[in-house]
Design a protein around this motif. Structure first.
Motif, PDB file in Angstrom:
ATOM      1  N   VAL A 146       0.841  -1.191   0.000  1.00  0.00           N
ATOM      2  CA  VAL A 146       0.000   0.000   0.000  1.00  0.00           C
ATOM      3  C   VAL A 146       0.883   1.251   0.000  1.00  0.00           C
ATOM      4  CG1 VAL A 146      -1.718   1.326   1.297  1.00  0.00           C
ATOM      5  CG2 VAL A 146      -1.892  -1.169   1.177  1.00  0.00           C
ATOM      6  N   ALA A 147       0.633   2.139  -0.948  1.00  0.00           N
ATOM      7  CA  ALA A 147       1.403   3.384  -1.050  1.00  0.00           C
ATOM      8  C   ALA A 147       0.712   4.543  -0.343  1.00  0.00           C
ATOM      9  CB  ALA A 147       1.644   3.743  -2.511  1.00  0.00           C
ATOM     10  N   LYS A 148      -0.623   4.621  -0.469  1.00  0.00           N
ATOM     11  CA  LYS A 148      -1.340   5.703   0.208  1.00  0.00           C
ATOM     12  C   LYS A 148      -2.812   5.339   0.352  1.00  0.00           C
ATOM     13  CE  LYS A 148      -2.478   8.531  -3.889  1.00  0.00           C
ATOM     14  NZ  LYS A 148      -2.355   9.882  -4.501  1.00  0.00           N
ATOM     15  N   VAL A 149      -3.470   6.020   1.275  1.00  0.00           N
ATOM     16  CA  VAL A 149      -4.908   5.895   1.473  1.00  0.00           C
ATOM     17  C   VAL A 149      -5.480   7.298   1.513  1.00  0.00           C
ATOM     18  CG1 VAL A 149      -6.745   5.175   3.040  1.00  0.00           C
ATOM     19  CG2 VAL A 149      -4.750   3.703   2.728  1.00  0.00           C
ATOM     20  N   GLU A 150      -6.593   7.486   0.811  1.00  0.00           N
ATOM     21  CA  GLU A 150      -7.256   8.784   0.791  1.00  0.00           C
ATOM     22  C   GLU A 150      -8.663   8.655   1.346  1.00  0.00           C
ATOM     23  OE1 GLU A 150      -5.796  10.983  -3.161  1.00  0.00           O
ATOM     24  OE2 GLU A 150      -6.392   8.871  -3.484  1.00  0.00           O
ATOM     25  N   GLN A 167      -8.522  13.607   0.840  1.00  0.00           N
ATOM     26  CA  GLN A 167      -7.432  13.988   1.736  1.00  0.00           C
ATOM     27  C   GLN A 167      -6.593  12.755   2.037  1.00  0.00           C
ATOM     28  OE1 GLN A 167      -8.610  16.643   5.085  1.00  0.00           O
ATOM     29  NE2 GLN A 167     -10.713  16.370   4.319  1.00  0.00           N
ATOM     30  N   GLU A 168      -5.283  12.900   1.997  1.00  0.00           N
ATOM     31  CA  GLU A 168      -4.405  11.755   2.222  1.00  0.00           C
ATOM     32  C   GLU A 168      -4.295  11.464   3.718  1.00  0.00           C
ATOM     33  OE1 GLU A 168       0.008  10.164   0.818  1.00  0.00           O
ATOM     34  OE2 GLU A 168      -1.003  11.808  -0.267  1.00  0.00           O
ATOM     35  N   ALA A 169      -4.452  10.201   4.072  1.00  0.00           N
ATOM     36  CA  ALA A 169      -4.392   9.785   5.470  1.00  0.00           C
ATOM     37  C   ALA A 169      -2.961   9.497   5.895  1.00  0.00           C
ATOM     38  CB  ALA A 169      -5.261   8.537   5.679  1.00  0.00           C
ATOM     39  N   GLU A 170      -2.742   9.526   7.201  1.00  0.00           N
ATOM     40  CA  GLU A 170      -1.463   9.113   7.768  1.00  0.00           C
ATOM     41  C   GLU A 170      -1.405   7.590   7.774  1.00  0.00           C
ATOM     42  OE1 GLU A 170       0.759   9.045  12.165  1.00  0.00           O
ATOM     43  OE2 GLU A 170      -1.080  10.214  11.862  1.00  0.00           O
ATOM     44  N   LEU A 171      -0.286   7.031   7.326  1.00  0.00           N
ATOM     45  CA  LEU A 171      -0.141   5.582   7.261  1.00  0.00           C
ATOM     46  C   LEU A 171       0.686   5.065   8.425  1.00  0.00           C
ATOM     47  CD1 LEU A 171       0.575   4.987   3.456  1.00  0.00           C
ATOM     48  CD2 LEU A 171      -1.604   4.739   4.667  1.00  0.00           C
ATOM     49  N   ARG A 199      -4.984   6.463   9.430  1.00  0.00           N
ATOM     50  CA  ARG A 199      -5.841   7.340  10.250  1.00  0.00           C
ATOM     51  C   ARG A 199      -5.834   8.748   9.672  1.00  0.00           C
ATOM     52  NH1 ARG A 199      -3.714  10.955  13.679  1.00  0.00           N
ATOM     53  NH2 ARG A 199      -5.377  10.740  15.235  1.00  0.00           N
ATOM     54  N   ILE A 200      -6.870   9.495   9.980  1.00  0.00           N
ATOM     55  CA  ILE A 200      -6.956  10.887   9.572  1.00  0.00           C
ATOM     56  C   ILE A 200      -7.930  11.602  10.502  1.00  0.00           C
ATOM     57  CG2 ILE A 200      -8.851  10.504   7.939  1.00  0.00           C
ATOM     58  CD1 ILE A 200      -7.540  12.600   6.102  1.00  0.00           C
ATOM     59  N   GLU A 201      -7.652  12.852  10.786  1.00  0.00           N
ATOM     60  CA  GLU A 201      -8.563  13.678  11.582  1.00  0.00           C
ATOM     61  C   GLU A 201      -9.321  14.617  10.662  1.00  0.00           C
ATOM     62  OE1 GLU A 201      -6.914  15.597  14.967  1.00  0.00           O
ATOM     63  OE2 GLU A 201      -5.737  13.856  15.587  1.00  0.00           O
ATOM     64  N   LEU A 202     -10.638  14.644  10.821  1.00  0.00           N
ATOM     65  CA  LEU A 202     -11.497  15.488   9.991  1.00  0.00           C
ATOM     66  C   LEU A 202     -12.251  16.471  10.873  1.00  0.00           C
ATOM     67  CD1 LEU A 202     -13.036  12.763   7.645  1.00  0.00           C
ATOM     68  CD2 LEU A 202     -11.085  14.246   7.154  1.00  0.00           C
ATOM     69  N   ASP A 203     -12.333  17.696  10.424  1.00  0.00           N
ATOM     70  CA  ASP A 203     -13.079  18.732  11.154  1.00  0.00           C
ATOM     71  C   ASP A 203     -14.471  18.831  10.537  1.00  0.00           C
ATOM     72  OD1 ASP A 203     -13.738  20.711  12.892  1.00  0.00           O
ATOM     73  OD2 ASP A 203     -12.479  22.270  11.986  1.00  0.00           O
ATOM     74  N   LEU A 204     -15.412  18.126  11.127  1.00  0.00           N
ATOM     75  CA  LEU A 204     -16.766  18.048  10.580  1.00  0.00           C
ATOM     76  C   LEU A 204     -17.758  18.791  11.457  1.00  0.00           C
ATOM     77  CD1 LEU A 204     -16.803  14.252   9.599  1.00  0.00           C
ATOM     78  CD2 LEU A 204     -16.300  16.209   8.115  1.00  0.00           C
ATOM     79  N   LYS A 205     -18.689  19.447  10.819  1.00  0.00           N
ATOM     80  CA  LYS A 205     -19.721  20.171  11.559  1.00  0.00           C
ATOM     81  C   LYS A 205     -20.730  19.183  12.146  1.00  0.00           C
ATOM     82  CE  LYS A 205     -19.399  24.282   8.622  1.00  0.00           C
ATOM     83  NZ  LYS A 205     -20.129  25.199   7.696  1.00  0.00           N
ATOM     84  N   PRO A 206     -21.459  19.584  13.208  1.00  0.00           N
ATOM     85  CA  PRO A 206     -22.503  18.708  13.764  1.00  0.00           C
ATOM     86  C   PRO A 206     -23.517  18.328  12.690  1.00  0.00           C
ATOM     87  CG  PRO A 206     -22.036  20.532  15.261  1.00  0.00           C
ATOM     88  CD  PRO A 206     -21.303  20.837  13.985  1.00  0.00           C
ATOM     89  N   GLY A 207     -23.961  17.079  12.770  1.00  0.00           N
ATOM     90  CA  GLY A 207     -24.927  16.580  11.805  1.00  0.00           C
ATOM     91  C   GLY A 207     -24.512  15.268  11.194  1.00  0.00           C
ATOM     92  N   SER A 208     -25.203  14.867  10.159  1.00  0.00           N
ATOM     93  CA  SER A 208     -24.930  13.580   9.518  1.00  0.00           C
ATOM     94  C   SER A 208     -23.872  13.742   8.430  1.00  0.00           C
ATOM     95  CB  SER A 208     -26.211  13.021   8.898  1.00  0.00           C
ATOM     96  OG  SER A 208     -27.183  12.784   9.900  1.00  0.00           O
ATOM     97  N   HIS A 209     -23.000  12.721   8.338  1.00  0.00           N
ATOM     98  CA  HIS A 209     -21.918  12.755   7.361  1.00  0.00           C
ATOM     99  C   HIS A 209     -21.682  11.362   6.787  1.00  0.00           C
ATOM    100  CE1 HIS A 209     -20.697  16.876   8.431  1.00  0.00           C
ATOM    101  NE2 HIS A 209     -20.968  16.522   9.687  1.00  0.00           N
ATOM    102  N   THR A 210     -21.149  11.334   5.581  1.00  0.00           N
ATOM    103  CA  THR A 210     -20.739  10.080   4.945  1.00  0.00           C
ATOM    104  C   THR A 210     -19.277  10.191   4.559  1.00  0.00           C
ATOM    105  OG1 THR A 210     -22.949   9.626   4.070  1.00  0.00           O
ATOM    106  CG2 THR A 210     -21.099   8.510   3.010  1.00  0.00           C
ATOM    107  N   VAL A 211     -18.490   9.195   4.953  1.00  0.00           N
ATOM    108  CA  VAL A 211     -17.061   9.184   4.690  1.00  0.00           C
ATOM    109  C   VAL A 211     -16.725   7.985   3.824  1.00  0.00           C
ATOM    110  CG1 VAL A 211     -14.768   8.918   5.729  1.00  0.00           C
ATOM    111  CG2 VAL A 211     -16.440  10.443   6.775  1.00  0.00           C
ATOM    112  N   GLU A 212     -15.846   8.173   2.829  1.00  0.00           N
ATOM    113  CA  GLU A 212     -15.388   7.102   1.942  1.00  0.00           C
ATOM    114  C   GLU A 212     -13.863   7.007   2.015  1.00  0.00           C
ATOM    115  OE1 GLU A 212     -17.992   7.274  -1.997  1.00  0.00           O
ATOM    116  OE2 GLU A 212     -17.374   9.274  -1.322  1.00  0.00           O
ATOM    117  N   CYS A 213     -13.340   5.828   1.650  1.00  0.00           N
ATOM    118  CA  CYS A 213     -11.891   5.669   1.598  1.00  0.00           C
ATOM    119  C   CYS A 213     -11.506   4.901   0.336  1.00  0.00           C
ATOM    120  CB  CYS A 213     -11.365   4.948   2.836  1.00  0.00           C
ATOM    121  SG  CYS A 213     -11.898   3.228   2.979  1.00  0.00           S
TER     122      CYS A 213
END
Length: 489
Positions: free
Chosen positions: A412-416, A425-429, A442-456
């Motif tokens: 694995v070279a990278k994960v986004e 956004q590129e994650a820390e490996l 892993r990655i830290e995301l600054d998300l506003k309150p509410g519902s969210h969908t995350v993909e990798c």
């Protein structure tokens, strides 16, 4: 005959037949038990779509569900046979004979059946017919009750005795006698920053008890190392047979390898990593002298499972493993020996309880799953999954997203990661242990309150980024970006 007595007569005849067959199987080979033989036949005949449904629905409990389902069906058949025989024992007798013959056919078609294996289903047939006709006879109510209790008691004793005697092979004692396995070439130590357990990823090394298990064996083969041997033959100059001691006396190597099941859905759990100890398949085959034209290593398990691996691939990367995480292989993971081939899905490479290696061609032999609609060659696909947060969960404050990626043997070279369809956004490996293992991120995301969908999505070291399109595991492994939805509070 009253309906209740008729139903109980048929039910007890079924129980007695199964118990008798299981008891005899304890002495001629547990796989000869009609109950297990029919169960194995059911597994062999299961279409791919149903097998996938069972694995995805019941996971590692799929075999238990099968056994319970068989028990329910047989109980129903017994009750129905009894009710159909209220005036004459003929219908129930015919049913007992038919079920007995089904058991005979199932046992005779087992690849691991010995010459005496047929005695178990014959004993089952005889017990079923005898018990049914004996309990069917008209007797006083008190005598009938006594006969029913005696029959039930004897069946219980026979079934328990069969299980006890069938487990008498001291596999655990054989494992313990092996002692510590010390590789001449140990695997490199796993760095402490190889995983992000605090953020929700799995531990980099999977414990033996937590390592996933997917195979076709209804009952775990019980083989002592002292009695095990591996035959190497086919398109080789010098066919040979290796014993466990002969393998152990060689210079053992240890490799950290991630194994992946082709049945794994996108985001699925059937992937684990361990340190396997053994010898290189390539060394064994080169000593045997592979003949020109061979392109497949066809491996066979003690219980009859077969797998066909690309010969050039296993010559380079394959391992005959006898140890796992510093100890002899657990029985459920292939003791005394199994194959480990980094980069190939298990159904074409990871034969457990392996007893036979046949150097051949893909034109001559087909592994167990190939006629059932699966691909002949099955390299592991570049994939990733999200382990935290959990789907439909709730998180507070700044969101940490963590997971796992794999692309054996390319690495694995990278994960986004992206949120709500936004920019990637590129994650820390985690530390790169080897190209044959998974990699945590892993990655830290600054998300506003509410519902969210995350993909990798993952990109391997060849530059290939995993496919977005969602495809089912059949015929050569699932594809698709893993996504989860959750709420930030």
């Amino acid at each position: 005959m009253k309906p209740a007595k008729a139903a109980l007569t048929g039910l007890l005849a079924i129980v007695a037949a199964l118990a008798a067959g299981h008891l005899v199987a304890a002495f001629v080979g547990l796989s000869a038990s009609p109950y297990l033989a029919v169960g194995n036949a059911a597994i062999d005949l299961t279409p791919s779509w149903l097998k996938d449904f069972a694995v995805s629905t019941f996971g590692t409990y799929d075999k238990l569900v099968l056994l319970i389902g068989m028990a329910v069906v047989l109980a129903g058949v017994g009750v129905a046979a009894g009710l159909a025989s209220r005036t004459t024992p003929t219908p129930g007798t015919v049913v007992a004979i038919v079920l007995g013959l089904v058991g005979v056919v199932a046992v005779l078609n087992r690849p691991d059946a010995g010459q005496l294996s047929v005695l178990a289903p014959l004993a089952s047939l005889a017990a079923g017919v005898f018990v049914f006709r004996h309990l069917h006879k008209e007797t006083e109510e008190s005598e009938t009750r006594r006969d029913f209790l005696v029959t039930a008691g004897l069946a219980a004793v026979a079934g328990i005795a069969g299980q006890v005697f069938g487990s008498r092979t001291d596999v655990e004692g054989s494992r313990q006698a092996i002692g510590e396995l010390k590789p001449a070439t140990p695997a490199p130590e796993v760095p402490i920053n190889a995983d992000f357990v605090r953020d929700g990823t799995p531990s980099f090394i999977t414990s033996n008890k937590d390592f996933y298990r997917i195979d076709t064996a209804l009952s775990v083969p019980r083989i002592r190392a002292e009695e095990w041997a591996l035959r190497v033959h086919g398109m080789v100059e010098r066919p040979t047979v290796l014993t466990f001691d002969e393998i152990r006396r060689r210079d053992l190597v240890e490799e950290t390898v991630t194994l992946t099941c082709v049945s794994n859905e996108v985001g699925g759990p059937y992937i684990s990593t361990a340190k396997f100890i053994g010898i290189k398949i390539g060394d064994v085959l080169r000593e045997a002298g592979v003949k020109a034209g061979a392109d497949q290593l066809f491996s066979t398990s003690d219980e009859g499972f077969t797998a066909g691996s690309p010969l050039d691939y296993v010559l380079e990367r394959g391992l005959i493993a006898i140890g796992m995480n510093g100890e002899p292989l657990p029985a459920e993971h292939g003791f005394p020996a199994r194959l480990v081939v980094p980069g190939l899905y298990g159904y074409v490479s990871a034969t457990k309880w392996v007893t036979d290696l046949n150097v051949t061609t893909f034109a001559k032999e087909q592994g167990y799953w190939i006629p059932r609609g699966w691909a002949t060659r099955a390299p592991i696909k570049t994939m990733s999954r999200i382990d935290r947060p959990k789907g439909l969960g709730k998180v507070q404050g700044r969101t940490v997203v963590a997971g796992t990626a794999w692309a054996q043997p390319k690495g694995v070279a990278k994960v986004e990661v992206r949120a709500d369809g936004g920019p990637w956004q590129e994650a820390e490996l985690g530390a790169d242990v080897s190209d044959s293992t998974w990699r945590m991120w892993r990655i830290e995301l600054d998300l506003k309150p509410g519902s969210h969908t995350v993909e990798c999505r993952a990109t391997d070291k060849s530059g290939y980024t995993q496919d977005q399109a969602r495809l089912d595991p059949v015929p050569d492994g699932a594809t698709g970006w893993h996504s989860i939805s959750f709420t930030v509070g």
